[in-house]
Motif scaffolding. Sequence first.
Motif, short mmCIF file in Angstrom:
data_model
loop_
_atom_site.label_atom_id
_atom_site.label_comp_id
_atom_site.label_asym_id
_atom_site.label_seq_id
_atom_site.Cartn_x
_atom_site.Cartn_y
_atom_site.Cartn_z
N TRP A 249 0.86 -1.01 -0.12
CA TRP A 249 -0.07 -0.09 0.11
C TRP A 249 0.93 1.18 0.12
N LEU B 226 0.50 3.98 -2.77
CA LEU B 226 0.26 5.51 -2.54
C LEU B 226 1.35 6.38 -3.01
N TYR C 84 1.03 6.46 -6.77
CA TYR C 84 -0.08 7.27 -7.31
C TYR C 84 0.16 8.58 -7.19
N ASN C 85 1.09 9.32 -6.26
CA ASN C 85 0.96 10.61 -5.86
C ASN C 85 2.18 11.06 -7.10
N PHE D 169 -5.52 1.23 -7.22
CA PHE D 169 -6.17 1.00 -6.01
C PHE D 169 -7.31 0.00 -6.12
N ILE E 171 -6.83 2.82 3.02
CA ILE E 171 -7.33 3.04 1.62
C ILE E 171 -8.39 4.08 1.55
N VAL F 81 -7.78 7.83 1.95
CA VAL F 81 -7.31 8.45 0.47
C VAL F 81 -8.68 8.40 -0.47
#
Length: 484
Positions: A291, A295, A298-299, A331, A384, A387
């Motif tokens: 995870w 994350l 993703y950013n 995700f 999750i 977010v």
Amino acid sequence: MGIKIGGQIEKVNGKELSYHEFVERYMEKNQPVVLTGLTDDWRACRDWVTDNGQPNLQFFATHFGKSKVQVADCGTREFTDQKRLEMTVAEFVEQWLGDPMQEHGNASSHSAMSKMSLYLKDWHFVKEYPEYEAYTTPVFFCDDWLNIYLDNYHMHNDPNIYSENNEISCSDYRFVYMGAKGTWTPFHADVFRSYSWSANVCGKKQWLFLSPSQSHLVFDRNMKSCVYNIFDDVNETKISGFAETIWLECTQEQNEIIFVPSGWYHQVHNLEDTISINHNWLNAYNLRWVWDLLLRDYNEAKEYIEDIKDICDDFEGLCQRNLAANTGMNFNDFLIFLARLSLANYIQLHYLARKNGNHTWNLSPIAQHLTFNLASIQKIALNIKSVEDLTGSHGFHLDFRETLKDPEFFKLCTFLGKTYGIVHMQQNWNSATKNAWIDDMRDLDVIGTCSSQVCNPEDLIKFIELADAEFIGVQIAEDDSRLK
């Protein structure tokens, strides 16, 4: 620039180590270890090695020569990895032995190829030759959600990625590696920040490890560019912290297996002609690493295309597609993975409760293992959700009632059950067990209690809470405290 060696990796006789001890000392603490004595009965150690301990290359050319494989040119960098070539196993063996068949090109092209340092990597041998049974996965590494899952599902269902032609290449993380003395793998951390294990069938390797607590020291100030080869002259202006790094070193001998924990960057060199078997794997103990990587990636994906946000009709969807392309899942893929594994773990608990029919069944090692799994998934789902509250959900949908009818899910459950039976040496999995499961899957109280539609992290959290209420009482809450 030299590197500072701060210690060696511990070596332990695997025959004298229990599963519980391995979890407590290495997996739970995320510490590397070398295990000995676990490959004695492997077919690979007989077939793949000559009497004098060298790779039996002719055996590979004869029995597996037509397989197409990826081969790294260790002398040529391509972006953050080595340049990859595709060839058959027979062609790779010819290049290694320096005895090409006449029909494979002219002398000049072979001469150029021979100057390369070629290393066969990421060969999906188990998927391609399932009947061969080259080895048995040691019990310490059997709790492998990643490969159990990928034996039945794709991680990311994108028709542009999966096709009939590359079915095997997308299917699992069980590999064979083959390379001559001097071949090597650049500095990296493993895919999905998974665990990995690597067994030397023959040969010798040098491993250099960097603890996750020091990983920031091998990146530039923006955490974008990483060291490629730790033995190169590293640009201290660009990567200013490299001189502060302290490394663990290990020389892995023939028939030894190394456990690589999540997030440990490493570089590996073949000190002799070597064949190894390698798995990447996930379970409840390292989900948070997955995870955290998702994350972070993703950013980065979002930041990279931030300038088109105002003109993009589905900016978040584009971010998730880019995340899947770069990382191997997004995700939604991760949530579906977690949801299916949650249901599979719940079914194991349901079966144990029905089979034992007493008030102490949930104190058994298997029941405690399963409740820990659910607690771990629940904790990740909560992360999750925090977010997703900001980004929204994009296409995540799983119907548990339909899942229970899915033969692939039944196979996943069966293998998971067998795995925990092996790990805890407690259950006999046979046709009677399968019939009992079918009955259980028709009568799952928690599915009737809540909506069978799981569309977001909150639905998954609620499902686990209801499982908690039905079977486990306060045990998930107690296990959850271990994760903090």
